[in-house]
Design a protein around this motif. Sequence first.
Motif, short mmCIF file in Angstrom:
data_model
loop_
_atom_site.label_atom_id
_atom_site.label_comp_id
_atom_site.label_asym_id
_atom_site.label_seq_id
_atom_site.Cartn_x
_atom_site.Cartn_y
_atom_site.Cartn_z
N PRO A 209 -44.84 -32.51 -14.91
CA PRO A 209 -45.90 -31.64 -14.37
C PRO A 209 -46.27 -30.54 -15.36
O PRO A 209 -45.42 -30.05 -16.11
CB PRO A 209 -45.27 -31.06 -13.11
CG PRO A 209 -43.81 -31.13 -13.36
CD PRO A 209 -43.59 -32.37 -14.18
N SER A 210 -47.53 -30.16 -15.34
CA SER A 210 -48.00 -29.07 -16.20
C SER A 210 -49.05 -28.28 -15.44
O SER A 210 -49.64 -28.77 -14.47
CB SER A 210 -48.58 -29.60 -17.51
OG SER A 210 -49.72 -30.41 -17.25
N TYR A 211 -49.29 -27.04 -15.87
CA TYR A 211 -50.29 -26.20 -15.22
C TYR A 211 -50.89 -25.29 -16.27
O TYR A 211 -50.28 -24.99 -17.30
CB TYR A 211 -49.67 -25.39 -14.08
CG TYR A 211 -48.37 -24.72 -14.43
CD1 TYR A 211 -48.35 -23.46 -15.03
CD2 TYR A 211 -47.15 -25.35 -14.18
CE1 TYR A 211 -47.16 -22.84 -15.36
CE2 TYR A 211 -45.96 -24.74 -14.50
CZ TYR A 211 -45.97 -23.48 -15.09
OH TYR A 211 -44.79 -22.87 -15.43
N SER A 212 -52.13 -24.89 -16.01
CA SER A 212 -52.86 -24.07 -16.99
C SER A 212 -52.94 -22.61 -16.58
O SER A 212 -53.09 -21.74 -17.44
CB SER A 212 -54.28 -24.63 -17.18
OG SER A 212 -54.97 -24.68 -15.94
N MET A 213 -52.86 -22.31 -15.28
CA MET A 213 -52.95 -20.92 -14.84
C MET A 213 -51.64 -20.20 -15.09
O MET A 213 -50.59 -20.85 -15.26
CB MET A 213 -53.34 -20.86 -13.35
CG MET A 213 -52.31 -21.45 -12.42
SD MET A 213 -52.90 -21.54 -10.70
CE MET A 213 -53.19 -19.81 -10.35
N PRO A 214 -51.65 -18.87 -15.15
CA PRO A 214 -50.40 -18.12 -15.37
C PRO A 214 -49.33 -18.49 -14.34
O PRO A 214 -49.63 -18.67 -13.15
CB PRO A 214 -50.83 -16.66 -15.25
CG PRO A 214 -52.28 -16.66 -15.59
CD PRO A 214 -52.82 -17.96 -15.09
N ALA A 215 -48.09 -18.57 -14.79
CA ALA A 215 -47.00 -19.00 -13.92
C ALA A 215 -46.84 -18.07 -12.71
O ALA A 215 -46.60 -18.53 -11.59
CB ALA A 215 -45.70 -19.06 -14.71
N GLY A 216 -46.98 -16.76 -12.92
CA GLY A 216 -46.83 -15.82 -11.81
C GLY A 216 -47.89 -16.01 -10.74
O GLY A 216 -47.60 -16.00 -9.54
N ASP A 217 -49.14 -16.23 -11.18
CA ASP A 217 -50.23 -16.45 -10.22
C ASP A 217 -50.03 -17.76 -9.45
O ASP A 217 -50.27 -17.82 -8.24
CB ASP A 217 -51.57 -16.47 -10.94
CG ASP A 217 -51.93 -15.12 -11.54
OD1 ASP A 217 -51.33 -14.11 -11.12
OD2 ASP A 217 -52.79 -15.08 -12.44
N LEU A 218 -49.59 -18.79 -10.16
CA LEU A 218 -49.37 -20.07 -9.51
C LEU A 218 -48.23 -19.96 -8.48
O LEU A 218 -48.35 -20.48 -7.36
CB LEU A 218 -49.02 -21.14 -10.55
CG LEU A 218 -48.66 -22.52 -10.00
CD1 LEU A 218 -49.81 -23.09 -9.17
CD2 LEU A 218 -48.30 -23.47 -11.15
N PHE A 219 -47.17 -19.29 -8.85
CA PHE A 219 -46.04 -19.14 -7.92
C PHE A 219 -46.45 -18.36 -6.69
O PHE A 219 -46.10 -18.72 -5.56
CB PHE A 219 -44.89 -18.46 -8.64
CG PHE A 219 -43.68 -18.27 -7.77
CD1 PHE A 219 -42.92 -19.35 -7.36
CD2 PHE A 219 -43.30 -17.00 -7.35
CE1 PHE A 219 -41.81 -19.18 -6.54
CE2 PHE A 219 -42.20 -16.81 -6.54
CZ PHE A 219 -41.44 -17.91 -6.14
#
Length: 306
Positions: A209-219
């Motif tokens: 899995p991967s994501y482009s948005m900041p990790a804090g915002d995603l969490f």
Amino acid sequence: MAQTLDTLVRRTASIQGIRSVVHTMKTLSVINAAPYEHAALAIEAYHQTVLEGLHAFLVGAGPLGVDTSRIARRVLVVFGSDHGLCGNYNEAIAAHVRHHVDGEADGAATMLCIGAQMADALQDQGFEVEKTFLPAASVDGLERLANLLTERLDEIRRSSHPREIAVSLAYSARGEGDVPVLKIVALLPLDQALLRDLRSKPWNSRSLPSYSMPAGDLFRALVRSHLFASLFRAAADAMVTENAARLALMQQAEQSVDDRLEELKSDTRTLRQSEITTELLDVIIGFEALKKKKIPGPSPEQKPKA
């Protein structure tokens, strides 16, 4: 006091009207519970998707630690009812909350409650309610209620920043055999056992899995979705058990009404039979009296001659 036949007939008609109302309420309880059950199943499927997203996040971000010493405020969301005819539904939950809070080391908590009657029950237990929300009037209101609660919890979290808040839910849910169970479930901080299970769960895919948005915002987005789904599910479960409590109460009322109706019908039959017997006796006595008056004496022709 002796009752007349007309009085018994009027009382029987009145009890039959009450029975019709009770039967209607019982039927509505069964019908109203079904959409909430479907809503609970639907939000559970959505919640599993959110947890799968959290699983994907943990695979990439690694384990998360929660510092419970940074918790600044404890919030307890209590789900009640304003619809009535469900017995001591609110009082039982309020007493359970009182017992739970008294058993906590830090008993102080901010109270958010659903339903004005629940607010009264909590105040009777010595709690101060910060805000009261209207319960869902239909299944369409569950989303509104969950959104309002989520927004309010966001406001409380922002007011406590940089420290965190602890959130728990108190509600009635169905247990084994559809027996209502009073629950107090901790939502925030996230359960460490849940995080460990998600972290250790294998990722069954050849693609990481991967994501482009900041990790804090995603969490934070995932946690907010987890919070929304949990609030929605608790509200749906509360409405299901509320209708179940109303159904049980209406069944008891229907049985009591049937017993009273049978007594009135028995009294009516007895009184009617007594009146018929009295009328028959009056007829027989009158007939016998007329027979005695009509017995003829000897005619002049039949008198003996001197």
